[in-house]
Design a protein around this motif. Sequence first.
Motif, PDB file in Angstrom:
ATOM      1  N   THR A  21      42.498  35.123  41.578  1.00 45.64           N
ATOM      2  CA  THR A  21      41.515  34.394  42.401  1.00 45.64           C
ATOM      3  C   THR A  21      41.252  33.010  41.847  1.00 45.64           C
ATOM      4  N   HIS A  25      41.690  29.711  44.078  1.00 42.60           N
ATOM      5  CA  HIS A  25      40.416  29.001  44.187  1.00 42.60           C
ATOM      6  C   HIS A  25      40.550  27.566  43.691  1.00 42.60           C
ATOM      7  N   ILE A  90      34.570  37.587  40.030  1.00 44.66           N
ATOM      8  CA  ILE A  90      35.479  37.709  41.177  1.00 44.66           C
ATOM      9  C   ILE A  90      34.719  37.573  42.491  1.00 44.66           C
ATOM     10  N   ASN A  93      33.701  33.975  43.094  1.00 50.55           N
ATOM     11  CA  ASN A  93      34.879  33.196  43.470  1.00 50.55           C
ATOM     12  C   ASN A  93      35.233  33.392  44.944  1.00 50.55           C
ATOM     13  N   LEU A  94      35.246  34.639  45.375  1.00 49.58           N
ATOM     14  CA  LEU A  94      35.628  34.926  46.754  1.00 49.58           C
ATOM     15  C   LEU A  94      34.590  34.409  47.741  1.00 49.58           C
ATOM     16  N   TRP A  97      34.958  30.653  47.991  1.00 56.49           N
ATOM     17  CA  TRP A  97      36.205  30.355  48.709  1.00 56.49           C
ATOM     18  C   TRP A  97      36.003  30.535  50.210  1.00 56.49           C
ATOM     19  N   SER A 105      35.331  28.352  38.747  1.00 57.36           N
ATOM     20  CA  SER A 105      35.753  29.695  38.352  1.00 57.36           C
ATOM     21  C   SER A 105      35.399  29.955  36.894  1.00 57.36           C
ATOM     22  N   GLY A 235      48.506  33.184  42.300  1.00 55.10           N
ATOM     23  CA  GLY A 235      47.326  32.791  43.058  1.00 55.10           C
ATOM     24  C   GLY A 235      47.408  31.356  43.535  1.00 55.10           C
ATOM     25  N   SER A 350      35.241  42.618  48.270  1.00 57.02           N
ATOM     26  CA  SER A 350      36.418  41.758  48.430  1.00 57.02           C
ATOM     27  C   SER A 350      37.036  41.930  49.811  1.00 57.02           C
ATOM     28  N   TRP A 354      37.367  39.090  52.822  1.00 59.10           N
ATOM     29  CA  TRP A 354      38.674  38.759  53.408  1.00 59.10           C
ATOM     30  C   TRP A 354      38.638  38.915  54.929  1.00 59.10           C
TER      31      TRP A 354
END
Length: 413
Positions: A21, A25, A90, A93-94, A97, A105, A235, A350, A354
């Motif tokens: 990630t 990212h 994580i 980060n997601l 994003w 990060s 990534g 996650s 997505w």
Amino acid sequence: MEHITLLLAIVVVTALVFDFTNGFHDTANAMATTISTGALKPKTAVAMSAVLNLVGAFLSVEVAKTISGGIINEDGLRTEVIFAALVGAILWNLLTWLVGLPSSSSHALFGGLIGAAVMSAGWSSIDGGTVVTKVLLPAIAAPLVAGVAALLATRLTYRLNRKITDEAQLKSTAKGYRAGQIASAGLVSLAHGTNDAQKTMGIITLALVTGGVLAPGSNPPVWVIASAGIAIALGTYLGGWRIIRTMGSGLTDLRPPQGFAAQTSAATVILASSHLGFSLSTTQSCSGAVMGAGLGRKGGVVRWSTATRMFIAWGLTLPAAGLVGAGAEFLTKQGPWGVAVVAAVLVGGSAAIWLLSRRKPVDHTNVNEPAGVVTTAIAAVSPPPVGLADTHLKTTIHAPADPQTDPARPATV
């Protein structure tokens, strides 16, 4: 590696997921300006960045040693603490994003690690001096230094070229800057590998120390260096297109000379900090350089609404990831069922993020489209370039009624 337990293996895999990630990212750090100015095609840019990230991962271990033996007291640290820290990093980060914000990060990782360690063993488990000198101070200084350097470099560049008026010379100069921009983007990618890939190396090394596989103070084993480099490279190749759009066109409009100045300034700051063991945010360094380059050109502007959202995300990263890390550690302390719940939250969260991203997908085919409502509106009303006729501008004007002709016949111009 024969002493690695199931829990330790889960932590290592989770660390590599974080590294993955981190790669997509932070792809924007190196390639956003190169893509937005047209110096490289999007897929070519991310492929080049991925390779150089992998190479950079093998150049140094100073940052890894700062993380594995500097921020957190290794004595009595449980492996579950590192797992909880990675979950916080994580998910943050997601989330950033998803909304296209270039947050750090690195600070997400540090926040998750600090929050989980405090929940596990109290504030005494944190080395406050290292956090201040090698994390917080570089976080403030890096974007300022990179921004000022990019601003001065941009002004110097335009000043040196102000007397060039010949069209052939202008085209030759533009090609030169595009080539320089590609080279500087490669340098940023290399610097990103030396700095960010090492953070995952440090986390995995720390996990191996807590699991009794390595002695305290050990350098990362070769397999750790290789796996971290491969994960961040994969990534990076995937491409964080949402953040590339924000940094490439959402903050400011860049031309090749500005892109070259921004990337060279950012790469210099990142490489210098890696050599000194400062675990700074490559995102903040590159964002500061982009804003500095935007202000360095006469008539250039920075979209402060986007910048303000980015600043807020920077400020929230450490505490937000820390709270998630602390909550995850509270659950892991309850036993195996707590670890299972945290793992389920990570996978479910996650997957949900997505699925939300699929509603308005951004990829290499539309990454250069205007970012945001304001930018879209500006692009819609911008006049066409001088000297270029728009063959699509056409209208129909109805002729006055004539009793001897068809009154409904229009005249097209």
